[in-house]
Design a protein around this motif. Sequence first.
Motif, PDB file in Angstrom:
ATOM      1  N   ARG A 150      53.245  47.714  40.878  1.00  0.00           N
ATOM      2  CA  ARG A 150      53.781  46.941  39.757  1.00  0.00           C
ATOM      3  C   ARG A 150      53.306  47.546  38.447  1.00  0.00           C
ATOM      4  O   ARG A 150      52.167  48.013  38.337  1.00  0.00           O
ATOM      5  N   ASN A 248      49.969  48.574  32.015  1.00  0.00           N
ATOM      6  CA  ASN A 248      49.094  48.049  33.053  1.00  0.00           C
ATOM      7  C   ASN A 248      49.719  48.372  34.404  1.00  0.00           C
ATOM      8  O   ASN A 248      50.888  48.054  34.644  1.00  0.00           O
ATOM      9  N   GLU A 250      49.375  48.361  38.691  1.00  0.00           N
ATOM     10  CA  GLU A 250      48.742  47.867  39.909  1.00  0.00           C
ATOM     11  C   GLU A 250      49.159  48.765  41.076  1.00  0.00           C
ATOM     12  O   GLU A 250      50.351  48.999  41.298  1.00  0.00           O
ATOM     13  N   GLN A 300      39.650  50.751  34.075  1.00  0.00           N
ATOM     14  CA  GLN A 300      39.891  49.872  35.208  1.00  0.00           C
ATOM     15  C   GLN A 300      40.305  48.483  34.725  1.00  0.00           C
ATOM     16  O   GLN A 300      39.819  48.006  33.689  1.00  0.00           O
ATOM     17  N   ASP A 301      41.230  47.855  35.452  1.00  0.00           N
ATOM     18  CA  ASP A 301      41.586  46.459  35.198  1.00  0.00           C
ATOM     19  C   ASP A 301      40.932  45.605  36.284  1.00  0.00           C
ATOM     20  O   ASP A 301      41.357  45.617  37.438  1.00  0.00           O
ATOM     21  N   VAL A 304      42.845  42.532  38.695  1.00  0.00           N
ATOM     22  CA  VAL A 304      43.642  42.725  39.910  1.00  0.00           C
ATOM     23  C   VAL A 304      42.866  43.656  40.838  1.00  0.00           C
ATOM     24  O   VAL A 304      41.945  44.358  40.416  1.00  0.00           O
ATOM     25  N   ASN A 306      43.606  46.519  42.498  1.00  0.00           N
ATOM     26  CA  ASN A 306      43.695  47.967  42.267  1.00  0.00           C
ATOM     27  C   ASN A 306      44.474  48.220  40.981  1.00  0.00           C
ATOM     28  O   ASN A 306      45.639  48.606  41.004  1.00  0.00           O
ATOM     29  N   GLY A 307      43.809  47.978  39.855  1.00  0.00           N
ATOM     30  CA  GLY A 307      44.510  48.047  38.578  1.00  0.00           C
ATOM     31  C   GLY A 307      43.911  49.026  37.588  1.00  0.00           C
ATOM     32  O   GLY A 307      42.704  49.263  37.576  1.00  0.00           O
ATOM     33  N   ASN A 309      44.567  50.296  33.258  1.00  0.00           N
ATOM     34  CA  ASN A 309      45.247  50.198  31.970  1.00  0.00           C
ATOM     35  C   ASN A 309      45.238  51.561  31.308  1.00  0.00           C
ATOM     36  O   ASN A 309      44.285  52.339  31.472  1.00  0.00           O
TER      37      ASN A 309
END
Length: 340
Positions: A150, A248, A250, A300-301, A304, A306-307, A309
Amino acid sequence: MGYKIAIVGATGNVGHEMLNILAERQFPVDEIVALASRRSLGSEVSFGDTTLTTKDLDTFDFAGWDMALFAVGSEATKIYAPKAAAAGCLVIDNSSLYRYDPKIPLIVPEVNPEAIVDYKNKMIIANPNCSTAQMVVALKPLHDRARIKRVVVSTYQSVSGGGKEAIDELWDQTKSIYNPTDNKPPKKFTKQIAFNVIPHIDVFMEDGSTKEEWKMVVETKKIVDPNIKVTATCVRVPVFVGHSESVNIEFEDFLDEDEARDILREAPGVMVIDKREDGGYVSPIECVGDFATFISRIRQDSTVENGLNLWCVSDNLRKGAALNAVQIAELYGREILKKG
Protein backbone atom coordinates in the motif's frame (compact mmCIF):
# COMPACT_ATOMS: atom_id res chain seq x y z
CA MET A 1 22.61 6.46 -37.26
CA GLY A 2 20.33 9.35 -36.49
CA TYR A 3 16.56 9.71 -36.44
CA LYS A 4 13.96 12.04 -37.91
CA ILE A 5 12.10 13.59 -34.98
CA ALA A 6 9.00 15.78 -34.84
CA ILE A 7 8.16 17.83 -31.76
CA VAL A 8 4.41 18.48 -31.66
CA GLY A 9 3.55 21.49 -29.52
CA ALA A 10 7.07 22.89 -29.72
CA THR A 11 6.14 26.37 -28.51
CA GLY A 12 4.73 25.22 -25.13
CA ASN A 13 6.60 24.71 -21.86
CA VAL A 14 6.99 20.95 -22.32
CA GLY A 15 7.80 21.27 -26.02
CA HIS A 16 10.61 23.70 -25.18
CA GLU A 17 11.94 21.26 -22.60
CA MET A 18 11.82 18.39 -25.08
CA LEU A 19 14.00 20.35 -27.48
CA ASN A 20 16.40 21.35 -24.70
CA ILE A 21 16.74 17.80 -23.40
CA LEU A 22 17.23 16.26 -26.85
CA ALA A 23 20.12 18.69 -27.34
CA GLU A 24 21.54 18.23 -23.83
CA ARG A 25 21.55 14.44 -24.12
CA GLN A 26 22.95 14.61 -27.65
CA PHE A 27 20.10 12.52 -28.99
CA PRO A 28 21.06 11.22 -32.46
CA VAL A 29 19.02 13.49 -34.71
CA ASP A 30 19.38 13.55 -38.49
CA GLU A 31 16.44 15.89 -38.93
CA ILE A 32 14.11 17.64 -36.51
CA VAL A 33 10.94 19.65 -37.06
CA ALA A 34 9.01 21.88 -34.66
CA LEU A 35 5.25 21.67 -35.15
CA ALA A 36 2.58 23.95 -33.72
CA SER A 37 -0.94 25.17 -34.33
CA ARG A 38 -1.56 27.83 -36.96
CA ARG A 39 -1.77 30.59 -34.36
CA SER A 40 1.89 29.87 -33.50
CA LEU A 41 2.97 29.30 -37.09
CA GLY A 42 6.32 30.90 -37.83
CA SER A 43 7.37 31.18 -34.18
CA GLU A 44 11.01 30.39 -33.52
CA VAL A 45 12.27 27.83 -30.99
CA SER A 46 15.79 26.73 -30.09
CA PHE A 47 17.34 23.32 -30.52
CA GLY A 48 20.88 23.54 -29.19
CA ASP A 49 22.64 26.16 -31.32
CA THR A 50 20.00 25.87 -34.03
CA THR A 51 16.89 28.00 -34.41
CA LEU A 52 13.83 26.20 -35.75
CA THR A 53 10.83 27.90 -37.32
CA THR A 54 7.58 26.15 -36.46
CA LYS A 55 5.58 24.45 -39.18
CA ASP A 56 1.85 23.84 -39.40
CA LEU A 57 0.80 20.69 -37.57
CA ASP A 58 -2.48 20.56 -39.49
CA THR A 59 -0.84 20.06 -42.89
CA PHE A 60 2.29 18.14 -41.84
CA ASP A 61 2.95 14.75 -43.41
CA PHE A 62 4.43 12.31 -40.86
CA ALA A 63 5.39 9.72 -43.49
CA GLY A 64 9.11 8.95 -43.31
CA TRP A 65 9.54 10.35 -39.80
CA ASP A 66 10.74 7.99 -37.06
CA MET A 67 9.21 9.51 -33.94
CA ALA A 68 6.84 12.30 -32.94
CA LEU A 69 6.97 13.60 -29.36
CA PHE A 70 3.54 15.07 -28.58
CA ALA A 71 3.23 17.92 -26.06
CA VAL A 72 -0.29 19.12 -26.83
CA GLY A 73 -3.60 18.55 -25.08
CA SER A 74 -5.80 15.51 -25.48
CA GLU A 75 -8.12 17.13 -28.02
CA ALA A 76 -5.34 17.89 -30.51
CA THR A 77 -3.67 14.55 -29.77
CA LYS A 78 -6.91 12.75 -30.60
CA ILE A 79 -6.80 14.29 -34.09
CA TYR A 80 -3.11 14.13 -34.98
CA ALA A 81 -1.62 11.17 -33.11
CA PRO A 82 -3.57 8.56 -35.14
CA LYS A 83 -2.46 10.30 -38.35
CA ALA A 84 1.19 10.10 -37.33
CA ALA A 85 0.85 6.49 -36.20
CA ALA A 86 -0.91 5.49 -39.44
CA ALA A 87 2.02 6.99 -41.36
CA GLY A 88 4.44 4.69 -39.51
CA CYS A 89 5.77 7.36 -37.15
CA LEU A 90 5.92 6.31 -33.49
CA VAL A 91 3.94 8.66 -31.26
CA ILE A 92 5.22 9.34 -27.74
CA ASP A 93 2.32 11.16 -26.14
CA ASN A 94 2.48 13.37 -23.07
CA SER A 95 -1.29 13.86 -22.71
CA SER A 96 -3.58 11.62 -20.69
CA LEU A 97 -5.50 10.44 -23.76
CA TYR A 98 -3.92 7.00 -24.21
CA ARG A 99 -2.56 6.18 -20.74
CA TYR A 100 -5.41 3.90 -19.76
CA ASP A 101 -5.78 2.03 -23.06
CA PRO A 102 -4.73 -1.58 -22.26
CA LYS A 103 -3.18 -1.95 -25.72
CA ILE A 104 -0.95 1.11 -25.37
CA PRO A 105 2.16 0.85 -23.18
CA LEU A 106 2.58 3.39 -20.37
CA ILE A 107 6.31 3.60 -19.81
CA VAL A 108 8.82 4.97 -17.33
CA PRO A 109 12.10 3.61 -18.76
CA GLU A 110 13.74 3.05 -15.36
CA VAL A 111 10.73 1.04 -14.21
CA ASN A 112 9.13 -0.98 -17.03
CA PRO A 113 11.32 -0.78 -20.17
CA GLU A 114 10.16 -4.24 -21.23
CA ALA A 115 6.76 -2.74 -22.11
CA ILE A 116 8.34 -1.10 -25.18
CA VAL A 117 7.54 -4.21 -27.25
CA ASP A 118 3.85 -3.32 -27.13
CA TYR A 119 4.44 -0.16 -29.20
CA LYS A 120 3.45 -2.15 -32.30
CA ASN A 121 -0.15 -2.51 -31.11
CA LYS A 122 -0.99 1.05 -32.17
CA MET A 123 2.39 2.77 -32.84
CA ILE A 124 1.69 4.90 -29.74
CA ILE A 125 3.44 4.99 -26.34
CA ALA A 126 1.98 6.99 -23.45
CA ASN A 127 3.90 9.15 -21.01
CA PRO A 128 2.54 9.01 -17.42
CA ASN A 129 1.25 11.83 -15.28
CA CYS A 130 4.04 13.98 -13.86
CA SER A 131 3.34 13.02 -10.23
CA THR A 132 3.21 9.32 -11.04
CA ALA A 133 6.46 9.35 -13.02
CA GLN A 134 8.67 10.56 -10.20
CA MET A 135 7.00 8.38 -7.58
CA VAL A 136 7.29 5.07 -9.45
CA VAL A 137 11.01 5.62 -10.08
CA ALA A 138 11.43 5.43 -6.31
CA LEU A 139 8.86 2.71 -5.69
CA LYS A 140 10.06 0.11 -8.20
CA PRO A 141 13.47 -0.81 -6.68
CA LEU A 142 11.89 -1.00 -3.21
CA HIS A 143 9.02 -3.11 -4.56
CA ASP A 144 11.51 -5.54 -6.12
CA ARG A 145 13.09 -6.06 -2.72
CA ALA A 146 10.15 -6.17 -0.28
CA ARG A 147 6.88 -6.12 -2.29
CA ILE A 148 4.75 -3.03 -1.73
CA LYS A 149 1.24 -3.58 -0.35
CA ARG A 150 0.00 0.00 0.00
CA VAL A 151 1.10 3.56 -0.78
CA VAL A 152 -0.29 6.73 0.77
CA VAL A 153 0.95 9.81 -1.08
CA SER A 154 0.33 13.52 -0.62
CA THR A 155 1.61 15.72 -3.43
CA TYR A 156 2.76 19.34 -3.43
CA GLN A 157 2.53 20.17 -7.12
CA SER A 158 3.95 23.28 -8.76
CA VAL A 159 1.84 25.54 -10.95
CA SER A 160 3.85 24.73 -14.08
CA GLY A 161 1.89 21.49 -14.19
CA GLY A 162 -1.06 23.67 -15.22
CA GLY A 163 0.76 25.33 -18.11
CA LYS A 164 1.81 28.89 -18.91
CA GLU A 165 -1.49 30.42 -17.77
CA ALA A 166 -1.00 28.90 -14.32
CA ILE A 167 2.56 30.23 -14.07
CA ASP A 168 1.37 33.69 -15.09
CA GLU A 169 -1.45 33.60 -12.55
CA LEU A 170 0.91 32.83 -9.66
CA TRP A 171 3.26 35.59 -10.81
CA ASP A 172 0.53 38.19 -11.23
CA GLN A 173 -1.18 37.34 -7.92
CA THR A 174 2.12 37.42 -6.05
CA LYS A 175 2.83 40.91 -7.34
CA SER A 176 -0.71 42.07 -6.57
CA ILE A 177 -0.37 41.06 -2.90
CA TYR A 178 1.91 44.09 -2.49
CA ASN A 179 -0.35 46.34 -4.55
CA PRO A 180 -3.90 46.22 -3.10
CA THR A 181 -5.30 48.31 -5.97
CA ASP A 182 -4.23 45.66 -8.50
CA ASN A 183 -6.54 42.80 -7.63
CA LYS A 184 -5.95 39.54 -9.57
CA PRO A 185 -8.85 37.13 -9.01
CA PRO A 186 -8.31 33.43 -9.85
CA LYS A 187 -8.94 32.36 -13.44
CA LYS A 188 -6.87 29.25 -13.98
CA PHE A 189 -7.30 28.01 -10.41
CA THR A 190 -10.44 27.74 -8.28
CA LYS A 191 -8.95 29.84 -5.50
CA GLN A 192 -6.05 32.26 -5.06
CA ILE A 193 -2.80 30.33 -5.54
CA ALA A 194 -0.35 32.99 -4.30
CA PHE A 195 0.51 32.42 -0.61
CA ASN A 196 -2.01 29.57 -0.53
CA VAL A 197 -2.41 25.85 -1.23
CA ILE A 198 -5.30 24.28 -3.13
CA PRO A 199 -6.27 20.62 -2.48
CA HIS A 200 -7.83 20.29 -5.92
CA ILE A 201 -6.18 19.32 -9.23
CA ASP A 202 -8.33 18.36 -12.24
CA VAL A 203 -12.05 17.56 -11.92
CA PHE A 204 -13.86 15.89 -9.02
CA MET A 205 -15.06 12.32 -9.40
CA GLU A 206 -18.06 10.58 -7.86
CA ASP A 207 -16.12 9.09 -4.94
CA GLY A 208 -14.79 12.51 -3.86
CA SER A 209 -11.31 12.07 -5.28
CA THR A 210 -10.02 14.26 -8.08
CA LYS A 211 -8.99 12.92 -11.46
CA GLU A 212 -5.35 13.75 -10.68
CA GLU A 213 -5.55 11.48 -7.65
CA TRP A 214 -7.26 8.78 -9.70
CA LYS A 215 -4.48 9.01 -12.31
CA MET A 216 -1.81 8.30 -9.70
CA VAL A 217 -3.69 5.22 -8.52
CA VAL A 218 -4.38 3.71 -11.95
CA GLU A 219 -1.01 4.57 -13.48
CA THR A 220 1.01 3.17 -10.56
CA LYS A 221 -0.86 -0.10 -10.92
CA LYS A 222 -0.28 -0.23 -14.68
CA ILE A 223 3.42 0.66 -14.51
CA VAL A 224 4.57 -1.15 -11.36
CA ASP A 225 2.09 -3.77 -10.13
CA PRO A 226 -1.74 -4.02 -10.31
CA ASN A 227 -1.82 -5.43 -6.77
CA ILE A 228 -0.45 -2.28 -5.10
CA LYS A 229 -3.09 -0.28 -3.24
CA VAL A 230 -2.65 3.48 -3.68
CA THR A 231 -4.43 6.43 -2.13
CA ALA A 232 -3.47 9.99 -3.07
CA THR A 233 -4.20 13.57 -2.08
CA CYS A 234 -3.00 16.01 -4.75
CA VAL A 235 -2.39 19.62 -3.79
CA ARG A 236 -1.36 22.64 -5.87
CA VAL A 237 1.20 24.86 -4.12
CA PRO A 238 2.66 28.30 -4.96
CA VAL A 239 5.88 26.95 -6.49
CA PHE A 240 6.73 27.66 -10.12
CA VAL A 241 8.54 24.42 -11.04
CA GLY A 242 9.17 21.17 -9.17
CA HIS A 243 6.73 18.66 -7.70
CA SER A 244 7.20 17.27 -4.19
CA GLU A 245 5.61 14.22 -2.61
CA SER A 246 5.34 12.80 0.89
CA VAL A 247 5.16 9.03 0.39
CA ASN A 248 4.21 6.44 3.00
CA ILE A 249 4.86 2.84 1.92
CA GLU A 250 3.70 -0.39 3.53
CA PHE A 251 5.56 -3.55 2.46
CA GLU A 252 4.83 -7.26 2.67
CA ASP A 253 8.33 -7.85 4.08
CA PHE A 254 10.36 -5.79 6.51
CA LEU A 255 12.73 -3.29 4.88
CA ASP A 256 15.20 -1.46 7.06
CA GLU A 257 15.59 2.24 6.33
CA ASP A 258 19.35 1.88 5.85
CA GLU A 259 18.89 -0.88 3.29
CA ALA A 260 16.21 1.18 1.55
CA ARG A 261 18.62 4.09 1.38
CA ASP A 262 21.30 1.86 -0.16
CA ILE A 263 18.83 0.42 -2.68
CA LEU A 264 17.71 3.86 -3.79
CA ARG A 265 21.29 5.10 -4.12
CA GLU A 266 21.86 2.38 -6.71
CA ALA A 267 18.52 2.86 -8.50
CA PRO A 268 18.54 4.38 -12.00
CA GLY A 269 17.25 7.94 -12.17
CA VAL A 270 17.37 8.42 -8.39
CA MET A 271 19.59 10.71 -6.32
CA VAL A 272 19.52 10.25 -2.54
CA ILE A 273 20.18 13.38 -0.46
CA ASP A 274 19.31 12.33 3.07
CA LYS A 275 21.17 13.88 5.99
CA ARG A 276 19.45 14.32 9.32
CA GLU A 277 20.50 17.91 9.74
CA ASP A 278 19.31 21.37 8.75
CA GLY A 279 19.10 21.49 4.95
CA GLY A 280 20.01 17.82 4.56
CA TYR A 281 17.17 17.22 2.09
CA VAL A 282 16.12 18.52 -1.33
CA SER A 283 13.39 21.10 -1.89
CA PRO A 284 11.69 21.74 -5.25
CA ILE A 285 13.65 24.89 -6.09
CA GLU A 286 16.86 22.84 -5.95
CA CYS A 287 15.70 20.20 -8.43
CA VAL A 288 14.84 22.56 -11.28
CA GLY A 289 16.77 21.75 -14.45
CA ASP A 290 18.00 18.41 -13.15
CA PHE A 291 17.31 14.98 -14.62
CA ALA A 292 17.15 13.10 -11.31
CA THR A 293 14.34 12.24 -8.95
CA PHE A 294 15.60 13.24 -5.50
CA ILE A 295 14.79 11.20 -2.41
CA SER A 296 15.18 12.50 1.16
CA ARG A 297 13.78 11.95 4.68
CA ILE A 298 13.90 8.13 4.46
CA ARG A 299 12.72 6.74 7.79
CA GLN A 300 10.91 3.85 9.40
CA ASP A 301 7.17 4.18 10.04
CA SER A 302 6.54 2.61 13.44
CA THR A 303 2.75 2.79 13.10
CA VAL A 304 2.56 -0.15 10.68
CA GLU A 305 4.37 -3.48 10.67
CA ASN A 306 6.55 -2.91 7.59
CA GLY A 307 6.44 0.78 6.81
CA LEU A 308 8.71 3.50 5.43
CA ASN A 309 8.29 7.22 4.82
CA LEU A 310 10.19 9.24 2.24
CA TRP A 311 10.22 12.63 0.54
CA CYS A 312 10.36 12.70 -3.28
CA VAL A 313 11.16 15.78 -5.42
CA SER A 314 11.57 16.19 -9.16
CA ASP A 315 11.41 18.78 -11.95
CA ASN A 316 7.92 18.08 -13.30
CA LEU A 317 8.67 19.62 -16.70
CA ARG A 318 11.59 17.23 -17.04
CA LYS A 319 11.11 13.81 -15.46
CA GLY A 320 7.40 14.40 -15.20
CA ALA A 321 7.06 15.16 -18.91
CA ALA A 322 9.80 16.03 -21.40
CA LEU A 323 12.68 13.95 -20.01
CA ASN A 324 10.58 10.81 -19.71
CA ALA A 325 9.41 11.25 -23.31
CA VAL A 326 12.99 11.61 -24.53
CA GLN A 327 14.04 8.57 -22.50
CA ILE A 328 11.26 6.59 -24.19
CA ALA A 329 12.57 7.79 -27.55
CA GLU A 330 16.07 6.65 -26.58
CA LEU A 331 14.70 3.27 -25.50
CA TYR A 332 12.74 2.85 -28.74
CA GLY A 333 15.75 3.78 -30.84
CA ARG A 334 18.03 1.40 -28.93
CA GLU A 335 15.73 -1.59 -28.51
CA ILE A 336 13.53 -1.44 -31.62
CA LEU A 337 14.98 0.61 -34.46
CA LYS A 338 18.61 -0.43 -34.07
CA LYS A 339 17.67 -4.08 -33.73
CA GLY A 340 15.53 -3.86 -36.83
